[in-house]
Structure formats: C-alpha cells, structure tokens
Design a protein around this motif. Structure first.
Motif, mmCIF file in Angstrom:
data_model
loop_
_atom_site.group_PDB
_atom_site.id
_atom_site.type_symbol
_atom_site.label_atom_id
_atom_site.label_comp_id
_atom_site.label_asym_id
_atom_site.label_seq_id
_atom_site.Cartn_x
_atom_site.Cartn_y
_atom_site.Cartn_z
ATOM 1 N N LEU A 114 3.957 8.232 -0.580
ATOM 2 C CA LEU A 114 2.826 7.392 -0.522
ATOM 3 C C LEU A 114 2.945 6.329 0.123
ATOM 4 O O LEU A 114 2.147 5.688 1.196
ATOM 5 N N GLU A 118 0.880 4.624 3.274
ATOM 6 C CA GLU A 118 0.126 3.136 3.187
ATOM 7 C C GLU A 118 0.471 2.283 4.688
ATOM 8 O O GLU A 118 -0.362 1.451 4.754
ATOM 9 N N LEU A 134 -1.605 13.062 -1.347
ATOM 10 C CA LEU A 134 -2.711 12.067 -0.516
ATOM 11 C C LEU A 134 -4.017 12.764 -0.992
ATOM 12 O O LEU A 134 -4.822 13.314 -0.081
#
Ligand code: DC
Length: 227
Positions: A114, A118, A134
């Motif tokens: 993640l 980002e 995602l």
C-alpha cells in the motif's frame, strides 16, 4: 497517484507484459510475488518447516523486506541483502506458495504494498491486487491464458533450461495449482468485479503489452498522467 492492478495465474505472461507496460508508462512496476517469495526464503533460511504455521507467524517480524528500484528494475532486499536472484528457485516457489496462504503473512505484506502505491504511480501485479490490496485502482486487469497454452509455454521454458517434462504432467500441475489458488480461504485468485479480462492464449508478448496499454489509455487519458 495512479494505480494499475494486474492479477492472474502464473504462466499467463503477466510479469513480462506488466514490466514492459510499466516501462512505457513510466510507472513503477511492483512484482508482489517477489514479496511472498522473500518471506518464503526467510523461513527456509531460519530452518522453519512450512507446515509450522505458528512458527512462521512468530518469526515474521524478523523478515525485514525492502523493495528498491535500481535503474527502473525492482530489487528485493531481505535484512539488507539483495535476494532478487535467490528467490527464483523452485524451492522458494514452493515456500512462497505455502506462506501466501497464511493470513498473517498477507497482512504483514499489505502495508508495504500500500505504501508503494501511495507514493508512486504503480503498476502492481499479483493475485489479489484488484480485489484486496488496491480495490480503488483506476485500472484493473485480469490477465489469463488457457491452462493448455500455459502448459505449452511452461514445457518450452523447461525444454530450453534442459529440464524437459511431459506435457500431460505439466498441464495436470497447472490445473491443480489453479484450483488451489482459486479456492483458498484467504485472498483467492478471482477477478475483481470491475476487472477487464485479457486472454493471452492467442497473443505474443508485444500484443499483450499493446492490449494492456490500450486499456490503460482508455481509462487514463494520456494527458492526465504526469510522465
Ligand atoms: O507470481 P509468483 O509466482 O512470483 O508468486 C509467488 C507465490 O506468491 C505464488 O504461490 C502466489 C503467491 N502470491 C500471492 O498469493 N499473492 C500475490 N499478490 C502475489 C503472489
């Protein structure tokens, strides 16, 4: 940030096509299978049996994994050591498959995946990227090919390595693994509801890359991506 999720079974040509498409787009290509392989390698090095789920979970914090992108290529580091080559052995493939069925291992690798998405435009490939990691990716692709075609490709690969195997045996193994992967309790290999299916049974690598790029450009007009 833009995220492209590509999921699908082994042998569909996912990683070669994904790597090439990411390069064209200027996105970071994240091969999430490498993370599961690195956890598998760590457990093998620790001498932990793949049956001992509790021990695997207990030892997880010791597996310090980092992805670095050197000249655009993903390298995976385990406790500071580049293990990108070592994770490709058949023994590590088996270990990766075993550890990937443990929920705590999946959770352990979740944050790492993640945080990459980002901070970067990513094209991430795996088994559960569009469904779990995602779910809000702007583009989701499920790349597959018939079991027969994947077996044919795998036979060719083995022949080139000087390790030929009978087609029927390879096909049976592929069908068995497909069944296991799509029926496991956690993060099974299934297309996300909004994934676009790309079947590479009848196309070569260039055509598969072209198809991926076409889908990406339809969803993400070129001028919206900051190249
Ligand atoms: O794609 P690969 O063969 O390098 O993956 C190694 C193993 O990790 C394979 O058994 C499937 C598993 N895997 C997973 O469960 N989830 C992912 N996102 C990526 C790989």
């Amino acid at each position: 940030m833009f995220a492209i999720a590509i999921d699908g079974p082994a042998g569909a040509g996912k990683s070669s096509a994904a790597r090439a498409a990411a390069k064209k787009l200027g996105f970071i290509y994240v091969d999430t299978g490498a993370l599961y392989r690195t956890v598998g390698l760590y457990m093998l090095r620790q001498g932990i049996s793949l049956e001992e789920k509790e021990k695997i979970v207990e030892n997880l914090p010791g597996a310090v994994i980092e992805l670095r992108f050197l000249s655009g290529e993903q390298h995976v580091f385990l406790c500071g050591e580049d293990v990108s080559g070592e994770i490709r052995t058949p023994q590590v493939s088996m270990a990766a498959s075993a550890v990937s069925a443990i929920p705590e291992v999946r959770r352990f690798l979740f944050d790492l995946q993640l945080s990459l998405a980002e901070k970067n435009n990513v094209l991430m490939d795996g088994r559960d990227i569009g469904t779990v990691v995602l779910p809000h990716a702007q583009v989701k692709i499920f790349l597959t090919a018939s079991a027969q075609e994947r077996a044919r490709r795998r036979c060719l690969e083995l022949e080139q390595k000087g390790q030929p195997q009978p087609y029927e045996k390879v096909l049976e193994e592929i069908q068995q693994r497909d069944y296991q992967d799509s029926h496991r309790a956690i993060a099974p290999l299934v297309p996300a509801e909004d994934a676009i299916l790309v079947d590479t049974s009848d196309c070569n690598l260039e055509e598969a890359v072209e198809r991926i790029l076409q889908i990406v450009y339809e969803k993400l007009p070129e001028n919206t991506i900051d190249f």
